[in-house]
Every structure is written in C-alpha cells, then in structure tokens.
Design a protein around this motif. Sequence first.
Motif, PDB file in Angstrom:
ATOM      1  N   SER A  25      -0.968   2.005  -4.525  1.00 15.93           N
ATOM      2  CA  SER A  25      -0.316   1.144  -5.507  1.00 15.93           C
ATOM      3  C   SER A  25       0.310  -0.031  -4.778  1.00 15.93           C
ATOM      4  CB  SER A  25       0.776   1.923  -6.258  1.00 15.93           C
ATOM      5  OG  SER A  25       0.215   2.996  -6.979  1.00 15.93           O
ATOM      6  N   ASN A  26       0.256  -1.197  -5.397  1.00 18.31           N
ATOM      7  CA  ASN A  26       0.850  -2.401  -4.823  1.00 18.31           C
ATOM      8  C   ASN A  26       2.076  -2.771  -5.653  1.00 18.31           C
ATOM      9  OD1 ASN A  26       1.559  -4.940  -3.880  1.00 18.31           O
ATOM     10  ND2 ASN A  26      -0.556  -5.630  -3.638  1.00 18.31           N
ATOM     11  N   PRO A  60       1.359   6.157  -5.579  1.00 23.17           N
ATOM     12  CA  PRO A  60       1.548   6.008  -7.027  1.00 23.17           C
ATOM     13  C   PRO A  60       2.941   6.478  -7.408  1.00 23.17           C
ATOM     14  CG  PRO A  60      -0.538   7.088  -6.537  1.00 23.17           C
ATOM     15  CD  PRO A  60       0.208   7.014  -5.246  1.00 23.17           C
ATOM     16  N   GLU A  93     -10.252   3.248  -1.396  1.00 24.67           N
ATOM     17  CA  GLU A  93     -10.126   2.180  -2.387  1.00 24.67           C
ATOM     18  C   GLU A  93      -9.583   2.727  -3.707  1.00 24.67           C
ATOM     19  OE1 GLU A  93     -13.748   0.112  -2.888  1.00 24.67           O
ATOM     20  OE2 GLU A  93     -13.910  -0.523  -0.794  1.00 24.67           O
ATOM     21  N   GLU A  94      -8.780   1.897  -4.356  1.00 20.76           N
ATOM     22  CA  GLU A  94      -8.219   2.159  -5.684  1.00 20.76           C
ATOM     23  C   GLU A  94      -7.156   3.257  -5.685  1.00 20.76           C
ATOM     24  OE1 GLU A  94     -11.346   2.907  -8.444  1.00 20.76           O
ATOM     25  OE2 GLU A  94     -12.275   0.937  -8.188  1.00 20.76           O
ATOM     26  N   ARG A  95      -6.827   3.801  -4.520  1.00 19.14           N
ATOM     27  CA  ARG A  95      -5.780   4.820  -4.496  1.00 19.14           C
ATOM     28  C   ARG A  95      -4.371   4.244  -4.352  1.00 19.14           C
ATOM     29  NH1 ARG A  95      -8.053   9.908  -0.837  1.00 19.14           N
ATOM     30  NH2 ARG A  95      -9.465  10.760  -2.418  1.00 19.14           N
ATOM     31  N   SER A 152      -4.903  15.104 -10.730  1.00 20.10           N
ATOM     32  CA  SER A 152      -5.757  14.283  -9.880  1.00 20.10           C
ATOM     33  C   SER A 152      -6.044  15.047  -8.590  1.00 20.10           C
ATOM     34  CB  SER A 152      -5.065  12.955  -9.548  1.00 20.10           C
ATOM     35  OG  SER A 152      -5.702  12.302  -8.479  1.00 20.10           O
ATOM     36  N   GLN A 176       0.855  -1.177   0.000  1.00 15.97           N
ATOM     37  CA  GLN A 176       0.000   0.000   0.000  1.00 15.97           C
ATOM     38  C   GLN A 176       0.896   1.234   0.000  1.00 15.97           C
ATOM     39  OE1 GLN A 176      -3.676  -0.180   2.366  1.00 15.97           O
ATOM     40  NE2 GLN A 176      -3.076   1.770   3.282  1.00 15.97           N
TER      41      GLN A 176
END
Length: 308
Positions: free
Chosen positions: A178-179, A125, A174-176, A132, A122
């Motif tokens: 990066s893995n 980006p 959610e969706e924020r 954004s 987690q």
Amino acid sequence: MDKTAQRLLKEDRVHGDNLFPLAAYWIELPGGEQVLDTHWHVEAEFFLLLEGEIQFQVDTDSFPLRAGEAIFIDPGDIHSAYSLNNEPCRFCALVFHPDLLQSAQYDAIQQKVIVPFLERRQTFPRVLSPDSPWQRELLGLLDGMMKAYAEQKPGCEVFMKASLLMMLSYLAAEERPSNRSRSDDADTTKVSRLKKVIQHIQEHYREPIRIQELAELIPMSEGQFCRFFKSMTRKTPVDYINSYRVRQAADLLRQTERKISDIAFDVGFDNVSYFIKVFRRIMKSTPSEFRKGREPEPRQPAGLSADS
C-alpha cells in the motif's frame, strides 16, 4: 506489567529499549469499554484482534475489525478503537520503532525495502485478513513473533527482527504493498490539528483547561471545535480530558500511597466527589477499589490460540 500502561500504549511510553525498541502486549477487556483512547506514537504497530468485534479509526478512516484480523498502524498515525455490541474484547499488539529495521550501511535491502517502508511508499495494507492467502502468511509470522516474545528464549531478538524483515519481503510482489505517502490535504490538516490539541491536553491536564483555549489552538469557534473533536475521537473534549486525567490518576493509585484527594487535585480535578464519579464510570471501580487490586489483571498468554 501494569494494566493501565498496557491498555493505553501511551505515546510517551518507551516500547522496549534503545538496543531493541520493540514490545508486545496482551489485553482483555469486558464489554462496553473503550478499547483504545485516541492517541499516537512514533512507533509502528500491529494490532491483532483475538476475540470480539471493534470499530477502529486511523487518522480519518474508520472500519470494523473482526476476530482474526489485524490492523497495521504507521508511525505517527492517530488511532483509537471501541468495542461493537458491548461485547468483551481480547487483543494483542506488537509495537516497534522503525529504526529497528535499519541496515548498518546503505545496501540493497535499505534501498529497495526499508526506505520505501519508512516513506510509506511500500507499506502494509491497513487491514490484514486471513481471507487473503498472502496476508494469512503475514498473520502467521505475527503469531510466531508474539509467541517468541512471550517465551523470551535466547535468540528471541534475532527471530523477531528477521520475522519483521520477512513480512516486508511479502510486499515485494506487485499489487501487494500500500502507498500511503500521499494523503488528502484536508485529512492531513485534520490530523495535524487533532495532534496539536491532544498534545496541549497532555501537557496541561493538571491545570484548568477551557474549551475556548483548545478551540483557539486550531483556530475554530467553540461549536466548530466540539463538532470537529467528536468526529475525530468519538468523544467530547470534556470526556477526553476526563479520561486522560483518570488514566494518570490510575497510574498514581497503583504506584503510590498518596491520598485519593491529593491525587484527584494533582491530575486536574477540583472536586473529589466528581473525580470518584468519573473514575468509576471509566474504570468500572472506585479509586479505592482500584488501588486494592480488585480490578482484574489482563492475561498474558504464551501464544495467540483461542484457548490462550
């Protein structure tokens, strides 16, 4: 602050101190210069471009970066950057050790935020863009931290750590996040090989270094190695070695009164004339001019505004 040290963000540098392992840097470079030589360090880093356009490489990924955007570099990532279109470049960097964020005891923050961040499950980006809305908020927090670090007012450390934790809180949605905990095996192998070669150069730059011995570290044939190294660093092995030696020489020129010829031999050059030629090409000045301080110092503004 020494310009050479600022420019390099060298992997063997101490950013901050044991009590507060964080440091900020402001750098301004003329057009056509290498922005960052290929290197890596154990700290995480936010790199914010203030002016110009550059091409940034992190591990095996390469992408352009525009003024107003930032790059996040996870601990241990190999990275480098060069200016596009030979334009001047101005940027700042915030470098911090992940231990700064650790909780004194294992709690909900450690479990839900810190551990996933340390494990790259987690994380931020790779590129933060003002286009954004939520990333623009992150850039605003980064701006505030850079200003606080420059001013060094009482309570600065609390503000900096709290701001970093606030930035991590933005990843909860959610969706924020990066893995990057998993990467392609081939890419991992490339990065590991490059790190091994760079470490060897850093440990043996004072000695003669043959391309064959570098190739044998991986191992590859000399031809394969040269192609691999240039694809990862945008430099030939010889150019990288010379650049590293010149950077060490620059430190010695600023910190000592030793003869230029002695410094040249000490950092691995066996010919003084060649050393001066290479130094001038890389540093845009002769060694004697550099020592006399004719090279302009980078500005360290109080903030990140366009006029700073």
